[in-house]
Write a protein that holds these residues in place. Sequence first.
Motif, PDB file in Angstrom:
ATOM      1  N   SER A   1       0.837  -1.206   0.000  1.00  0.00           N
ATOM      2  CA  SER A   1       0.000   0.000   0.000  1.00  0.00           C
ATOM      3  C   SER A   1       0.868   1.251   0.000  1.00  0.00           C
ATOM      4  O   SER A   1       0.623   2.205  -0.744  1.00  0.00           O
ATOM      5  CB  SER A   1      -0.904   0.013   1.237  1.00  0.00           C
ATOM      6  N   VAL A   2       1.898   1.226   0.834  1.00  0.00           N
ATOM      7  CA  VAL A   2       2.814   2.379   0.886  1.00  0.00           C
ATOM      8  C   VAL A   2       3.492   2.554  -0.476  1.00  0.00           C
ATOM      9  O   VAL A   2       3.596   3.669  -1.006  1.00  0.00           O
ATOM     10  CB  VAL A   2       3.864   2.186   1.996  1.00  0.00           C
ATOM     11  N   GLY A   3       3.930   1.418  -1.047  1.00  0.00           N
ATOM     12  CA  GLY A   3       4.595   1.468  -2.351  1.00  0.00           C
ATOM     13  C   GLY A   3       3.700   2.076  -3.420  1.00  0.00           C
ATOM     14  O   GLY A   3       4.142   2.917  -4.212  1.00  0.00           O
TER      15      GLY A   3
ATOM     16  N   GLY B   1      14.581  -6.953 -19.207  1.00  0.00           N
ATOM     17  CA  GLY B   1      13.515  -6.220 -18.516  1.00  0.00           C
ATOM     18  C   GLY B   1      14.043  -5.155 -17.563  1.00  0.00           C
ATOM     19  O   GLY B   1      13.772  -3.962 -17.742  1.00  0.00           O
ATOM     20  N   PRO B   2      14.833  -5.549 -16.553  1.00  0.00           N
ATOM     21  CA  PRO B   2      15.338  -4.547 -15.601  1.00  0.00           C
ATOM     22  C   PRO B   2      16.164  -3.455 -16.279  1.00  0.00           C
ATOM     23  O   PRO B   2      16.122  -2.300 -15.878  1.00  0.00           O
ATOM     24  CB  PRO B   2      16.211  -5.375 -14.656  1.00  0.00           C
TER      25      PRO B   2
ATOM     26  N   GLY C   1      12.492   5.210 -11.351  1.00  0.00           N
ATOM     27  CA  GLY C   1      12.094   5.797 -10.066  1.00  0.00           C
ATOM     28  C   GLY C   1      10.988   5.010  -9.408  1.00  0.00           C
ATOM     29  O   GLY C   1      11.001   4.782  -8.191  1.00  0.00           O
ATOM     30  N   LEU C   2      10.030   4.581 -10.225  1.00  0.00           N
ATOM     31  CA  LEU C   2       8.904   3.819  -9.674  1.00  0.00           C
ATOM     32  C   LEU C   2       9.359   2.435  -9.192  1.00  0.00           C
ATOM     33  O   LEU C   2       8.923   1.940  -8.155  1.00  0.00           O
ATOM     34  CB  LEU C   2       7.798   3.679 -10.725  1.00  0.00           C
ATOM     35  N   GLN C   3      10.263   1.829  -9.967  1.00  0.00           N
ATOM     36  CA  GLN C   3      10.772   0.508  -9.592  1.00  0.00           C
ATOM     37  C   GLN C   3      11.584   0.590  -8.300  1.00  0.00           C
ATOM     38  O   GLN C   3      11.548  -0.320  -7.467  1.00  0.00           O
ATOM     39  CB  GLN C   3      11.638  -0.059 -10.731  1.00  0.00           C
TER      40      GLN C   3
ATOM     41  N   VAL D   1      12.593  -0.955  -2.786  1.00  0.00           N
ATOM     42  CA  VAL D   1      12.978  -0.554  -1.426  1.00  0.00           C
ATOM     43  C   VAL D   1      11.840  -0.762  -0.427  1.00  0.00           C
ATOM     44  O   VAL D   1      12.035  -1.282   0.663  1.00  0.00           O
ATOM     45  CB  VAL D   1      13.443   0.926  -1.402  1.00  0.00           C
ATOM     46  N   LEU D   2      10.620  -0.373  -0.858  1.00  0.00           N
ATOM     47  CA  LEU D   2       9.507  -0.376   0.104  1.00  0.00           C
ATOM     48  C   LEU D   2       8.783  -1.717   0.172  1.00  0.00           C
ATOM     49  O   LEU D   2       8.387  -2.164   1.245  1.00  0.00           O
ATOM     50  CB  LEU D   2       8.507   0.727  -0.256  1.00  0.00           C
ATOM     51  N   VAL D   3       8.608  -2.377  -0.975  1.00  0.00           N
ATOM     52  CA  VAL D   3       7.831  -3.625  -0.985  1.00  0.00           C
ATOM     53  C   VAL D   3       8.741  -4.834  -0.826  1.00  0.00           C
ATOM     54  O   VAL D   3       8.531  -5.684   0.036  1.00  0.00           O
ATOM     55  CB  VAL D   3       7.000  -3.732  -2.279  1.00  0.00           C
TER      56      VAL D   3
END
Lengths: 345, 267
Positions: free
Chosen positions: B66-68, B207-208, B219-221, B226-228
């Motif tokens: 959710s935070v991500g 892909g990466p 930036g989104l990745q 980091v967060l998820v």
Amino acid sequence: MCRTSGMTNTVMRDNFAAVDSRLIVPILETTGLKVTYGSFTAADDISISVGEGEIYGLLGPNGAGKTSIIRALTTIIPIASGSATIAGHPLTDAAAVRASIGVLPESNGYPSAQTGRSYLRFYGQLFGLSREAADLRAERLLHQLGLGKNHSRISTFSRGMRQRLGLARALINDPAVLFLDEPTLGLDPAGKEDIMAHLTKTAVESGTSVILCSHLLDEVERVCDRIAIMDRGRIVAEGTVEEVVATSGAAGTARVRIAPEDIGRADAALRSSFPDATIGFDNTRPGELDVPLTTGKGARSELLRCLLAAGVDVLALDLRGVRLSDAFLGLTDATAPQRVRKESS
Amino acid sequence: MTTAIRPLPRSARRSNWMVITKQELVDLWLSSKGLSVLFGFTSLLAILAYLASADAGINLLDARESVGVVVQTAIGLGTLSALVVSADAISGERERGTLEALLVTPVARLDIVAGKLLAATTMWLAALLVALPFVAVMADGPGVAFDAVAVLVVAGTLVAAALTALGLAVSSLAMSNRVSLAASIALLLLLATPSQLPAVKANGALGPLLIQANPVSAGLQLATNVLVKQEAWADQWAYLISPIVAAVGLTAIAIALSSRLELGGSR
């Protein structure tokens, strides 16, 4: 010089003398200026010289190159060849030229969310004034242009008020040369008169030279010291309005008033001197007749000489119909088909 | 005949970027433009944050996820807001007929572009200020508040700088506002397209790389990683390269284009 403004005639006459003396020193000079857009030549071989405090009209039909010349002289577009100096600065020194000029473009937009004062303050600061100095100058200009009591946003301004604000913006740096491209476009007669009065006053009082680009020949005729008529990117006539009209070859009409009993003698004399002219008699006003004439300083005196030689007592003579608009049509491409028709007939 | 010479006022030669910036800020924030965009951003973020928080109750999304999602949305929408504002900066003036008056002042073209760039950047700063409380509160529960704020500030600011410069560069060339905005978004989509292909995503090597090459997706990745996925910052530096390069490069391009800032092709 024939200027009209809201000022008293006395003030204007006194100042005109000063303007005449200043005309000796040109503030804007161009030599063989050429402006191109790719392979298209918008203006070519433009050589003009405008004196300090002079109002110079730049006329021509649509596409004649007027706006291109203004944009080149205001460093908006580059010149292809030739040279020009404004207030002693060559066009290549764009920053110095821009600091010396004021410009009111034809389709000038305004930030609707700003007030007139903040708009002028911003431009004053861009010309190097401090915020306080810009504020003072803005207040003074708003007052001079009749906007001093209006503190509303520009979005509430009428078109006339916006044009006056645009003129104030163009004057914020006390420019040496003021470029106005169709400043009265879309204004009502009172608004036009107002703008013309202000720019005349500016030229007279501060010695600012004005390059006025307009389609409205009447206003140009009234306010401009000298004019240039452009056609297809070239200047086809230049000088005072009278000089341009005189050299254009445009036809006018002289209305002569004589004693009714002299009509016969006058008719015979005029027919012998002006065999091609169709002389008109006004039946409702006995003693008045219209004589078609070419323009020029000699035309009126030739007519007078002819009548006096025939022993006709001339009570009044008025040269009519020879206006700048006649010269304009005669000199520009707009009348080319007419010329052809005249020649063929 | 000699020409009359008017000396150039010394003060007219000074830098004017601050005056431009100040005026742009007034125009952006005291008119409806900046506030409308910010209101739209805030509304969308609030709705998403509410849905993400409520969703945690029925366990469809992990709290970290959710935070991500909220951080990614804040970065995506916030930087897009900055792009929208900067894409209007010059072409909008051109369209409204206010550019010519600006170009005939003695202000250097660089000052004009720099002033507009700085002012447009505040759109992201405002979005960041709005997003920070949402993210901080939501990330406090799963204990990733510091990381979430760091990702938002670092990745978001880099992406925002890149997109603001992109919008301004396109705006300086475009004749109309609509063209400027359409071209800016088209460029973004063009960059993003390869990384969105299912086959590319499934490919472990390519892909990466494609995701890292696109500053926005990178930036989104980074937020996801980091967060998820709770990967260490030290392992994520590759995702910051393209945002940094894009921010610096596009800013340099926008500044370089300032010397060619023109009224437009109309006569």
